[in-house]
Design an enzyme around this catalytic site. Structure first.
Site, PDB file in Angstrom:
ATOM      1  N   TYR A 120       7.254   6.179   6.837  1.00  0.00           N
ATOM      2  CA  TYR A 120       8.289   5.390   7.532  1.00  0.00           C
ATOM      3  C   TYR A 120       9.698   5.664   7.008  1.00  0.00           C
ATOM      4  O   TYR A 120      10.621   4.906   7.329  1.00  0.00           O
ATOM      5  CB  TYR A 120       8.047   3.883   7.339  1.00  0.00           C
ATOM      6  CG  TYR A 120       6.636   3.406   7.475  1.00  0.00           C
ATOM      7  CD1 TYR A 120       5.984   3.400   8.711  1.00  0.00           C
ATOM      8  CD2 TYR A 120       5.942   2.906   6.367  1.00  0.00           C
ATOM      9  CE1 TYR A 120       4.688   2.924   8.823  1.00  0.00           C
ATOM     10  CE2 TYR A 120       4.651   2.428   6.481  1.00  0.00           C
ATOM     11  CZ  TYR A 120       4.030   2.446   7.709  1.00  0.00           C
ATOM     12  OH  TYR A 120       2.753   1.958   7.817  1.00  0.00           O
ATOM     13  N   CYS A 174       0.753  19.124  -1.955  1.00  0.00           N
ATOM     14  CA  CYS A 174       1.270  20.374  -1.400  1.00  0.00           C
ATOM     15  C   CYS A 174       1.844  20.182  -0.004  1.00  0.00           C
ATOM     16  O   CYS A 174       1.275  20.660   0.991  1.00  0.00           O
ATOM     17  CB  CYS A 174       0.162  21.427  -1.390  1.00  0.00           C
ATOM     18  SG  CYS A 174      -0.087  22.062  -3.032  1.00  0.00           S
TER      19      CYS A 174
HETATM   20  N1  LLP Z   1      -1.111  -9.945  11.185  1.00  0.00           N
HETATM   21  C1  LLP Z   1      -1.365  -8.838  11.890  1.00  0.00           C
HETATM   22  C2  LLP Z   1      -2.147  -8.929  13.103  1.00  0.00           C
HETATM   23  C3  LLP Z   1      -0.877  -7.598  11.446  1.00  0.00           C
HETATM   24  O1  LLP Z   1      -1.119  -6.500  12.156  1.00  0.00           O
HETATM   25  C4  LLP Z   1      -0.125  -7.529  10.245  1.00  0.00           C
HETATM   26  C5  LLP Z   1       0.401  -6.250   9.769  1.00  0.00           C
HETATM   27  C6  LLP Z   1       0.098  -8.725   9.530  1.00  0.00           C
HETATM   28  C7  LLP Z   1      -0.399  -9.905  10.029  1.00  0.00           C
HETATM   29  C8  LLP Z   1       0.856  -8.765   8.232  1.00  0.00           C
HETATM   30  O2  LLP Z   1       2.154  -8.283   8.357  1.00  0.00           O
HETATM   31  P1  LLP Z   1       3.157  -8.382   7.116  1.00  0.00           P
HETATM   32  O3  LLP Z   1       3.397  -9.831   6.817  1.00  0.00           O
HETATM   33  O4  LLP Z   1       2.536  -7.694   5.971  1.00  0.00           O
HETATM   34  O5  LLP Z   1       4.393  -7.683   7.567  1.00  0.00           O
HETATM   35  N2  LLP Z   1       1.982  -0.282   6.544  1.00  0.00           N
HETATM   36  C9  LLP Z   1       3.237  -0.887   6.995  1.00  0.00           C
HETATM   37  C10 LLP Z   1       3.038  -2.284   7.494  1.00  0.00           C
HETATM   38  C11 LLP Z   1       2.010  -2.376   8.589  1.00  0.00           C
HETATM   39  C12 LLP Z   1       1.746  -3.780   9.020  1.00  0.00           C
HETATM   40  C13 LLP Z   1       0.680  -3.844  10.047  1.00  0.00           C
HETATM   41  N3  LLP Z   1       0.319  -5.153  10.435  1.00  0.00           N
HETATM   42  C14 LLP Z   1       4.254  -0.804   5.876  1.00  0.00           C
HETATM   43  O6  LLP Z   1       3.919  -0.308   4.803  1.00  0.00           O
HETATM   44  O7  LLP Z   1       5.407  -1.172   6.059  1.00  0.00           O
END
Ligand code: LLP
Length: 413
Positions: free
Chosen positions: A313, A342
């Protein structure tokens, strides 16, 4: 420039080099106090009405962190059978788990049904599948509130451009299909996306969602999702997410809703990042320093397999440098910090003003508690790292050992 690890005494006086000598690098290190504080904050956002925070465990699924969530009175979301299995192992009861999957098959759905876990369905096809497997039961629907938010297009999960949820215009059809199997829609949920730094996008989505909620009678719960941000630029004093204002503004909206809806459902949230990001750092070793033209390259063992966020990202993580166990201060020169994978894209930060970095120093990547370990891979046949907890009493302990080559090779038949 401030030092977060010094200001928060992140390692609670423990010798960082000693920890690293014991467990090696790269190494995820968590601070129990910070984790507990954040969990208890989300648990108390709404106090006037029935409310429950569900920790979204995809952000960090270490079983010790799940246990902390449970102890701090937080329930959990699961996105897959694997997450449900781990939550049950961590001591959550089925009624403390909300299953929010997308595009799953009959086997995975049946696992949730057999374990008595409430499911959210996010398409008409999934309602059909669930209805055929478990007619006459209760379920929830994931509805798109029409507005999304997030730090990158890849993590916006509502609005016009997303694979998630049932569109508002399809609600009547969704109800009709649910009805045909005798399903009772007892809850609705939304999630607008991940990481916004003010409560406003979430509050906008609440307005939309509460309007949509009125299309459903006798809801037992309304789940507003997560996405609350954390200050990734904390070394430059970025303001934290204002959870206090969120609490006040959200409660006002619930006042309006409860007055006219006819009953008071349980209100829920699904934060992941907010609960764990700041409670984790990632330590890595500098193994080589070189100059290519005008650019200083700092080669470390923190590859993109260990922390994917910068590569996936273009995410920013503050990085502190530790030399002989002490944080190095003062900006000296620009550096590009890379990993050991790599790929040219295997970069943690590019041409960033940094203190002087030498071979054998440690880098400490901040805010690595969310979507760090949980997104690790063994790309390039590198081992997933170990995880250590700095406990509230000042001691530290291993909470996940480093992967071994046997762990990986054992999957070959
Ligand atoms: N609920 C649902 C249905 C979700 O899909 C997600 C995250 C959350 C709750 C929690 O979201 P949060 O509070 O953590 O923002 N890998 C990405 C973030 C992907 C989030 C996907 N869904 C990153 O590293 O920024």
């Amino acid at each position: 420039m401030n030092s977060f690890i010094e200001k928060r005494d992140f390692f609670k006086g423990n010798d960082i080099e000693k920890i690293v000598k014991e467990f090696g690098t790269p190494l995820y290190v968590y601070n129990e106090d910070i984790l507990r504080k954040r969990m208890s904050e989300v648990a108390g956002i709404i106090t006037k009405y029935p409310y429950k925070a569900n920790y979204s465990m995809k952000a960090n699924s270490n079983i010790e962190i799940l246990k902390i969530a449970r102890e701090e009175n937080v329930n959990c979301d699961a996105m897959s059978e694997g997450e449900i299995r781990l939550l049950l192992k961590a001591g959550f009861t089925p009624d403390q788990i909300f299953f929010v999957p997308n595009n799953i098959d009959a086997n995975e759905m049946q696992y949730a049904i057999d374990n008595g876990i409430m499911i959210s369905l996010d398409s008409i096809d999934q309602i059909n599948l669930y209805g055929s497997l478990n007619p006459g039961s209760k379920c929830a629907l994931r509805i798109n509130p029409g507005v999304g938010a997030g730090h990158h297009e890849k993590v916006v999960t509502a609005g016009k451009n997303t694979k998630f949820a049932i569109a508002e215009e399809d609600i009547d059809e969704a109800k009709r299909v649910a009805d045909s199997y005798g399903l009772k829609i007892c809850g609705i949920n939304q999630h607008v996306g991940s990481l916004y730094m003010t409560p406003d996008p979430f509050l906008n989505a609440i307005d939309q969602f509460l309007r949509i909620a009125r299309k459903f009678k006798d809801l037992e719960f309304i789940d507003f999702g997560g996405g609350f941000g954390i200050p990734y630029h904390k070394l430059e004093d970025e303001e934290p997410f204002d959870i206090f204002r969120l609490s006040i503004e959200w409660t006002k909206r619930l006042d309006e809703f409860v007055k006219s809806y006819g009953s008071t459902p349980l209100f829920k949230s699904e934060p992941g990042r907010y609960c764990v990001a700041e409670g984790g750092v990632l330590l890595g070793r500098v193994n080589a320093v070189k100059y290519n033209g005008d650019h200083k390259y700092v080669g470390t063992d923190v590859g993109m397999n260990v922390l994917m966020r910068p590569v996936l990202y273009d995410s920013w993580h503050d990085i502190e440098i530790i030399s002989d166990g002490k944080v190095v201060k003062g900006m000296k020169e620009e550096a590009t910090i890379t990993g050991n994978i790599c790929e040219s894209g295997d970069v943690l930060c590019k041409d960033r003003p940094m203190p002087m970095i030498k071979d054998n120093d440690l880098i400490c990547v901040l805010d690595a508690g969310a979507y760090g370990y949980s997104m690790c891979s063994s790309y390039n046949m590198r081992l997933r790292p170990a995880e250590v907890m700095i406990c509230s009493d000042g001691s530290y302990r291993l909470i996940r050992r480093r992967e071994t080559f046997d762990d990986i090779f054992n999957t070959f038949v």
